[in-house]
Scaffold this active site. Structure first.
Site, PDB file in Angstrom:
ATOM      1  N   GLY A  67       0.684  -1.080   0.010  1.00  0.00           N
ATOM      2  CA  GLY A  67       0.000  -0.034   0.034  1.00  0.00           C
ATOM      3  C   GLY A  67       0.843   1.387  -0.087  1.00  0.00           C
ATOM      4  O   GLY A  67       0.294   2.219  -0.581  1.00  0.00           O
ATOM      5  N   ASP A  74       0.112   3.588   4.364  1.00  0.00           N
ATOM      6  CA  ASP A  74      -0.723   4.044   3.468  1.00  0.00           C
ATOM      7  C   ASP A  74      -2.167   4.682   4.126  1.00  0.00           C
ATOM      8  O   ASP A  74      -2.173   6.040   4.152  1.00  0.00           O
ATOM      9  CB  ASP A  74      -1.431   3.063   2.118  1.00  0.00           C
ATOM     10  CG  ASP A  74      -1.768   1.956   2.760  1.00  0.00           C
ATOM     11  OD1 ASP A  74      -2.020   1.645   4.058  1.00  0.00           O
ATOM     12  OD2 ASP A  74      -2.133   1.053   1.831  1.00  0.00           O
ATOM     13  N   ASP A  92      -5.870   3.248   9.708  1.00  0.00           N
ATOM     14  CA  ASP A  92      -7.412   3.088   9.634  1.00  0.00           C
ATOM     15  C   ASP A  92      -8.128   2.717  11.216  1.00  0.00           C
ATOM     16  O   ASP A  92      -8.280   3.462  11.981  1.00  0.00           O
ATOM     17  CB  ASP A  92      -7.987   2.089   8.701  1.00  0.00           C
ATOM     18  CG  ASP A  92      -9.496   1.885   8.477  1.00  0.00           C
ATOM     19  OD1 ASP A  92     -10.226   2.622   8.412  1.00  0.00           O
ATOM     20  OD2 ASP A  92      -9.677   0.250   8.498  1.00  0.00           O
ATOM     21  N   GLY A  98      -6.088   1.227  13.229  1.00  0.00           N
ATOM     22  CA  GLY A  98      -4.901   1.397  14.057  1.00  0.00           C
ATOM     23  C   GLY A  98      -4.255   0.272  14.584  1.00  0.00           C
ATOM     24  O   GLY A  98      -3.098   0.029  14.983  1.00  0.00           O
ATOM     25  N   THR A 142      -2.896  -2.060  12.530  1.00  0.00           N
ATOM     26  CA  THR A 142      -1.594  -2.242  11.711  1.00  0.00           C
ATOM     27  C   THR A 142      -0.318  -1.629  12.471  1.00  0.00           C
ATOM     28  O   THR A 142       0.803  -1.985  12.899  1.00  0.00           O
ATOM     29  CB  THR A 142      -1.574  -1.912  10.369  1.00  0.00           C
ATOM     30  OG1 THR A 142      -2.759  -2.899   9.765  1.00  0.00           O
ATOM     31  CG2 THR A 142      -0.264  -2.459   9.566  1.00  0.00           C
ATOM     32  N   LEU A 143      -0.541  -0.373  12.500  1.00  0.00           N
ATOM     33  CA  LEU A 143       0.558   0.572  12.934  1.00  0.00           C
ATOM     34  C   LEU A 143       0.857   0.373  14.440  1.00  0.00           C
ATOM     35  O   LEU A 143       1.972   0.340  14.830  1.00  0.00           O
ATOM     36  CB  LEU A 143       0.074   1.999  13.028  1.00  0.00           C
ATOM     37  CG  LEU A 143       1.106   3.120  13.309  1.00  0.00           C
ATOM     38  CD1 LEU A 143       2.204   2.829  11.939  1.00  0.00           C
ATOM     39  CD2 LEU A 143       0.583   4.764  12.959  1.00  0.00           C
ATOM     40  N   LYS A 147      -8.070   8.003   8.928  1.00  0.00           N
ATOM     41  CA  LYS A 147      -9.285   8.074   9.110  1.00  0.00           C
ATOM     42  C   LYS A 147      -9.752   7.804  10.560  1.00  0.00           C
ATOM     43  O   LYS A 147      -9.674   6.669  11.007  1.00  0.00           O
ATOM     44  CB  LYS A 147      -9.790   6.550   8.535  1.00  0.00           C
ATOM     45  CG  LYS A 147      -9.855   6.564   7.148  1.00  0.00           C
ATOM     46  CD  LYS A 147     -10.685   5.411   6.354  1.00  0.00           C
ATOM     47  CE  LYS A 147     -10.298   4.575   5.080  1.00  0.00           C
ATOM     48  NZ  LYS A 147     -10.787   3.693   4.854  1.00  0.00           N
ATOM     49  N   ASP A 167      -5.587  -0.586  -2.556  1.00  0.00           N
ATOM     50  CA  ASP A 167      -6.235  -1.318  -3.398  1.00  0.00           C
ATOM     51  C   ASP A 167      -7.375  -1.958  -2.733  1.00  0.00           C
ATOM     52  O   ASP A 167      -7.591  -1.566  -1.502  1.00  0.00           O
ATOM     53  CB  ASP A 167      -5.434  -2.735  -3.604  1.00  0.00           C
ATOM     54  CG  ASP A 167      -5.229  -3.369  -2.398  1.00  0.00           C
ATOM     55  OD1 ASP A 167      -5.000  -2.801  -1.354  1.00  0.00           O
ATOM     56  OD2 ASP A 167      -5.587  -4.700  -2.263  1.00  0.00           O
ATOM     57  N   ARG A 190      -4.611  -0.301  -7.687  1.00  0.00           N
ATOM     58  CA  ARG A 190      -3.561   0.129  -7.101  1.00  0.00           C
ATOM     59  C   ARG A 190      -2.734   1.381  -7.676  1.00  0.00           C
ATOM     60  O   ARG A 190      -2.250   2.081  -6.987  1.00  0.00           O
ATOM     61  CB  ARG A 190      -2.359  -1.057  -6.492  1.00  0.00           C
ATOM     62  CG  ARG A 190      -2.247  -1.097  -5.115  1.00  0.00           C
ATOM     63  CD  ARG A 190      -1.076  -1.982  -4.849  1.00  0.00           C
ATOM     64  NE  ARG A 190      -1.521  -3.140  -4.230  1.00  0.00           N
ATOM     65  CZ  ARG A 190      -1.775  -3.192  -3.038  1.00  0.00           C
ATOM     66  NH1 ARG A 190      -1.828  -2.502  -2.267  1.00  0.00           N
ATOM     67  NH2 ARG A 190      -2.148  -4.541  -2.416  1.00  0.00           N
TER      68      ARG A 190
HETATM   69  P1  IMP Z   1      -5.710  -0.667  10.122  1.00  0.00           P
HETATM   70  O1  IMP Z   1      -4.811  -1.776  10.799  1.00  0.00           O
HETATM   71  O2  IMP Z   1      -7.234  -0.876  10.393  1.00  0.00           O
HETATM   72  O3  IMP Z   1      -5.285   0.667  10.634  1.00  0.00           O
HETATM   73  O4  IMP Z   1      -5.392  -0.731   8.821  1.00  0.00           O
HETATM   74  C1  IMP Z   1      -4.568  -0.211   7.940  1.00  0.00           C
HETATM   75  C2  IMP Z   1      -4.131  -1.097   6.659  1.00  0.00           C
HETATM   76  O5  IMP Z   1      -5.848  -1.040   6.099  1.00  0.00           O
HETATM   77  C3  IMP Z   1      -3.740  -0.150   5.698  1.00  0.00           C
HETATM   78  O6  IMP Z   1      -2.249  -0.322   5.359  1.00  0.00           O
HETATM   79  C4  IMP Z   1      -4.631  -0.673   4.542  1.00  0.00           C
HETATM   80  O7  IMP Z   1      -3.786  -1.496   3.769  1.00  0.00           O
HETATM   81  C5  IMP Z   1      -5.926  -1.125   4.721  1.00  0.00           C
HETATM   82  N1  IMP Z   1      -6.809  -0.146   4.634  1.00  0.00           N
HETATM   83  C6  IMP Z   1      -7.773   0.748   5.477  1.00  0.00           C
HETATM   84  N2  IMP Z   1      -8.522   1.335   4.852  1.00  0.00           N
HETATM   85  C7  IMP Z   1      -8.171   1.223   3.546  1.00  0.00           C
HETATM   86  C8  IMP Z   1      -9.137   2.000   2.233  1.00  0.00           C
HETATM   87  O8  IMP Z   1      -9.894   2.697   2.371  1.00  0.00           O
HETATM   88  N3  IMP Z   1      -8.323   1.446   1.403  1.00  0.00           N
HETATM   89  C9  IMP Z   1      -7.741   0.611   0.854  1.00  0.00           C
HETATM   90  N4  IMP Z   1      -6.944   0.192   2.090  1.00  0.00           N
HETATM   91  C10 IMP Z   1      -7.279   0.376   3.376  1.00  0.00           C
HETATM   92 MG    MG Z   2      -2.113  -2.230   3.404  1.00  0.00          MG
END
Ligand code: IMP
Ligand code: MG
Length: 181
Positions: A48, A105, A108, A110, A112-113, A136, A164, A170
């Site tokens: 991403g 990228d 969302d 949180g 992953t980070l 977001k 994506d 992408r």
């Molecule tokens: P988190 O772990 O929910 O914060 O998600 C982070 C990961 O979700 C990002 O690295 C993206 O790969 C994926 N993601 C979250 N929102 C979107 C979106 O709107 N479009 C595409 N990928 C997303």
């Molecule tokens: Mg991703």
């Protein structure tokens, strides 16, 4: 994907301008403390953040090493499963004693980070910062934030500029919202 459409949200021009601004901020923050013997490691979350990182890091005027890691949090679809897993890329011993800038990228839920920060800290990094193209905040499931944010957006699913939906869209040069046709 046939029944879906993409409506532009951020133009190439908007992205280009904002990416340059973030690069300046990062340059400013790093230049006070970095020298050639102590390059920052940019840890890029693939796929991403690949385009974002390529555009951003080429404009940061400080010594930087690149590492790429893959983290899976999604099966197919638009919802995080809440348990991101690092599925390879980098050997963790690289981070010991280092300054690390995580580049992703979207921030969302949180998860992953939060996971990647924890792993990098536990690997002995001396400083961990993070940079995301999109934030977001309304989607957050765990308390998490990034040090550098490109754009804060609503709860919409976006694609393009590296992002994506099930590997589609992408390579669009702009960011757009996906919806049913
Ligand atoms: P988190 O772990 O929910 O914060 O998600 C982070 C990961 O979700 C990002 O690295 C993206 O790969 C994926 N993601 C979250 N929102 C979107 C979106 O709107 N479009 C595409 N990928 C997303
Ligand atoms: Mg991703």
């Amino acid at each position: 994907m046939e029944s879906m459409k993409v409506s532009p949200l951020l133009t190439e021009e908007q992205i280009r301008i904002r990416v340059a601004e973030i690069a300046r901020d990062i340059t400013r923050d790093l230049s006070t403390k970095v020298n050639d013997d102590d390059p920052t490691i940019a840890l890029i979350l693939a796929n991403g953040a690949l385009f974002f990182a390529a555009d951003l890091l080429r404009q940061v005027e400080a010594p930087i090493e690149l590492q790429v890691v893959r983290v899976s949090s999604y099966g197919a679809g638009t919802q995080s499963n809440g348990m991101p897993e690092i599925i390879g890329g980098v050997s963790l011993d690289k981070f010991r004693g280092r300054r690390v800038l995580i580049v992703d990228d979207v921030l969302d839920t949180g998860h992953t980070l939060s996971k990647i920060k924890k792993v990098v800290r536990e690997s002995g990094a001396k400083e961990v910062r993070s940079c995301v193209l999109l934030d977001k905040p309304s989607r957050r499931a765990v308390e998490e934030n990034a040090d550098y944010i490109g754009f804060t957006i609503d709860d919409v699913f976006v694609v393009g500029y590296g992002l994506d939906l099930n590997d589609a869209w992408r390579t669009l040069p702009y960011v757009g919202i996906v919806s049913e046709k």
